[in-house]
Write a protein that holds these residues in place. Structure first.
Motif, PDB file in Angstrom:
ATOM      1  N   THR A  98       0.896  -1.453   0.036  1.00  0.00           N
ATOM      2  CA  THR A  98      -0.004   0.037   0.069  1.00  0.00           C
ATOM      3  C   THR A  98       0.779   1.442   0.061  1.00  0.00           C
ATOM      4  O   THR A  98       1.995   1.114   0.418  1.00  0.00           O
ATOM      5  CB  THR A  98      -0.911   0.196   1.045  1.00  0.00           C
ATOM      6  N   ASP A  99       0.286   2.288  -0.374  1.00  0.00           N
ATOM      7  CA  ASP A  99       0.817   3.612  -0.195  1.00  0.00           C
ATOM      8  C   ASP A  99       0.707   4.308   0.976  1.00  0.00           C
ATOM      9  O   ASP A  99       0.087   3.636   1.672  1.00  0.00           O
ATOM     10  CB  ASP A  99       0.344   4.477  -1.471  1.00  0.00           C
ATOM     11  N   SER A 100       1.120   5.345   1.177  1.00  0.00           N
ATOM     12  CA  SER A 100       0.951   6.171   2.383  1.00  0.00           C
ATOM     13  C   SER A 100      -0.355   6.415   2.737  1.00  0.00           C
ATOM     14  O   SER A 100      -0.928   6.268   4.015  1.00  0.00           O
ATOM     15  CB  SER A 100       1.683   7.467   2.629  1.00  0.00           C
ATOM     16  N   GLY A 101      -1.443   6.477   1.902  1.00  0.00           N
ATOM     17  CA  GLY A 101      -2.700   6.512   2.090  1.00  0.00           C
ATOM     18  C   GLY A 101      -3.691   5.298   2.431  1.00  0.00           C
ATOM     19  O   GLY A 101      -4.685   5.232   2.607  1.00  0.00           O
ATOM     20  N   GLY A 102      -2.874   4.072   2.219  1.00  0.00           N
ATOM     21  CA  GLY A 102      -3.504   2.639   2.402  1.00  0.00           C
ATOM     22  C   GLY A 102      -4.153   2.264   1.212  1.00  0.00           C
ATOM     23  O   GLY A 102      -4.852   0.981   1.182  1.00  0.00           O
ATOM     24  N   TYR A 103      -3.766   2.922   0.063  1.00  0.00           N
ATOM     25  CA  TYR A 103      -4.312   1.961  -1.109  1.00  0.00           C
ATOM     26  C   TYR A 103      -3.489   1.195  -1.636  1.00  0.00           C
ATOM     27  O   TYR A 103      -2.218   1.202  -1.743  1.00  0.00           O
ATOM     28  CB  TYR A 103      -4.382   3.134  -2.192  1.00  0.00           C
ATOM     29  N   GLY A 108       7.274 -13.987 -12.472  1.00  0.00           N
ATOM     30  CA  GLY A 108       7.943 -14.989 -11.949  1.00  0.00           C
ATOM     31  C   GLY A 108       8.088 -15.122 -10.424  1.00  0.00           C
ATOM     32  O   GLY A 108       7.554 -13.937  -9.667  1.00  0.00           O
ATOM     33  N   GLU A 109       8.832 -16.158  -9.814  1.00  0.00           N
ATOM     34  CA  GLU A 109       8.845 -16.336  -8.580  1.00  0.00           C
ATOM     35  C   GLU A 109      10.092 -15.371  -7.939  1.00  0.00           C
ATOM     36  O   GLU A 109      11.005 -15.632  -8.571  1.00  0.00           O
ATOM     37  CB  GLU A 109       8.902 -17.964  -8.272  1.00  0.00           C
ATOM     38  N   ARG A 110      10.006 -14.634  -6.675  1.00  0.00           N
ATOM     39  CA  ARG A 110      10.805 -14.031  -6.386  1.00  0.00           C
ATOM     40  C   ARG A 110      10.728 -13.797  -4.696  1.00  0.00           C
ATOM     41  O   ARG A 110       9.730 -14.451  -4.060  1.00  0.00           O
ATOM     42  CB  ARG A 110      11.098 -12.616  -6.903  1.00  0.00           C
ATOM     43  N   ALA A 111      11.605 -13.449  -3.864  1.00  0.00           N
ATOM     44  CA  ALA A 111      11.772 -13.381  -2.609  1.00  0.00           C
ATOM     45  C   ALA A 111      10.595 -12.252  -2.469  1.00  0.00           C
ATOM     46  O   ALA A 111      10.423 -11.435  -3.349  1.00  0.00           O
ATOM     47  CB  ALA A 111      13.034 -12.722  -2.183  1.00  0.00           C
ATOM     48  N   VAL A 112       9.988 -12.440  -1.138  1.00  0.00           N
ATOM     49  CA  VAL A 112       8.844 -11.319  -0.884  1.00  0.00           C
ATOM     50  C   VAL A 112       9.489  -9.911  -0.773  1.00  0.00           C
ATOM     51  O   VAL A 112      10.484  -9.711   0.057  1.00  0.00           O
ATOM     52  CB  VAL A 112       8.013 -11.799   0.403  1.00  0.00           C
ATOM     53  N   MET A 113       9.216  -8.975  -1.176  1.00  0.00           N
ATOM     54  CA  MET A 113       9.661  -7.430  -0.855  1.00  0.00           C
ATOM     55  C   MET A 113       8.954  -7.111   0.274  1.00  0.00           C
ATOM     56  O   MET A 113       7.651  -6.990   0.348  1.00  0.00           O
ATOM     57  CB  MET A 113       9.203  -6.514  -2.124  1.00  0.00           C
ATOM     58  N   ARG A 114       9.708  -6.548   1.229  1.00  0.00           N
ATOM     59  CA  ARG A 114       9.214  -6.147   2.625  1.00  0.00           C
ATOM     60  C   ARG A 114       8.714  -4.647   2.517  1.00  0.00           C
ATOM     61  O   ARG A 114       8.090  -4.166   3.294  1.00  0.00           O
ATOM     62  CB  ARG A 114      10.195  -6.516   3.808  1.00  0.00           C
ATOM     63  N   HIS A 115       9.353  -3.683   1.435  1.00  0.00           N
ATOM     64  CA  HIS A 115       9.156  -2.417   1.610  1.00  0.00           C
ATOM     65  C   HIS A 115       7.679  -2.056   1.061  1.00  0.00           C
ATOM     66  O   HIS A 115       7.264  -2.608   0.107  1.00  0.00           O
ATOM     67  CB  HIS A 115       9.933  -1.715   0.409  1.00  0.00           C
ATOM     68  N   ASN A 116       6.868  -1.440   2.254  1.00  0.00           N
ATOM     69  CA  ASN A 116       5.465  -1.160   1.856  1.00  0.00           C
ATOM     70  C   ASN A 116       4.576  -2.361   1.945  1.00  0.00           C
ATOM     71  O   ASN A 116       3.371  -2.150   1.585  1.00  0.00           O
ATOM     72  CB  ASN A 116       5.252  -0.291   0.680  1.00  0.00           C
TER      73      ASN A 116
END
Length: 198
Positions: free
Chosen positions: A154-159, A183-191
């Motif tokens: 989500t963005d800073s507004g929760g969207y 493709g398959e990849r590691a989970v991105m933790r940012h946001n």
């Protein structure tokens, strides 16, 4: 003295002036009501041969309480593991196809297009847009995410602007962004906001 009744608009008047006598009388009155209820239930059981069901206390209906009981109401009412595996297989079959904004296949996909296509192959109807897909199930924390849950960012507004399918073990499959491929990849933790269980 007049005592208010809880379920009536009228007041019950008593001519008791001694507070101790009044407390004894009110307590006896309450015990008398309980005795009448027990007697009525016993009489019903003897007459019909079965005891009537007693009213159960109502369970709380808040979303948290519902989740602790049998799980909150979901659009798809908890998908079978076979449907989850079918959706994951359908997503994996698209690996290597390019990201395309607004793409729903078969030649290119955007993130929500891939999710919609994959679950559609498993017979699960989902909305087209990532933010709407997030509203199609029960939100769970990433720590509690299971294979086949949707992950969303989500963005800073929760969207919710991005969605992927969680594979377990900190892995996911998605259509990442312009220039990328499914493709398959590691989970991105940012946001990363959490998961959604369908």
């Amino acid at each position: 003295m007049c005592l208010p009744r809880h379920h009536e608009q009228t007041r019950a008047c008593r001519s008791i002036t001694d507070p101790e006598q009044q407390a004894v009388t009110v307590g006896a009155h309450r015990r008398g009501k309980r005795a009448l209820v027990v007697a009525a239930l016993t009489a019903a059981a003897l007459t019909t041969g079965t005891a009537p069901a007693l009213a159960q206390p109502q369970q709380p209906t808040t979303p948290v309480a519902a989740a602790q009981q049998s799980g909150p109401e979901r659009v798809h009412q908890a998908l079978a593991s076979s449907a989850i595996e079918e959706a994951i297989s359908a997503a994996e079959a698209q690996e290597g196809k390019p990201y395309g904004w607004g793409g729903t296949g078969p030649d290119s996909f955007d993130c929500s297009g891939l999710v919609q296509h994959a679950f559609g192959e498993a017979g699960v109807k989902l909305p087209r847009i990532a933010h709407d897909q997030v509203g199609s199930g029960t939100r769970v924390s990433y720590a509690n995410a299971e294979r086949g849950d949707l992950l969303y960012w989500t963005d800073s507004g929760g969207y919710a602007y991005h969605v992927a399918i969680y594979l377990g073990g900190d892995r996911m499959i998605d259509a990442p962004s312009s220039g990328g491929k499914v493709g398959e990849r590691a989970v991105m933790r940012h946001n990363l906001a959490g998961g959604v269980r369908l």
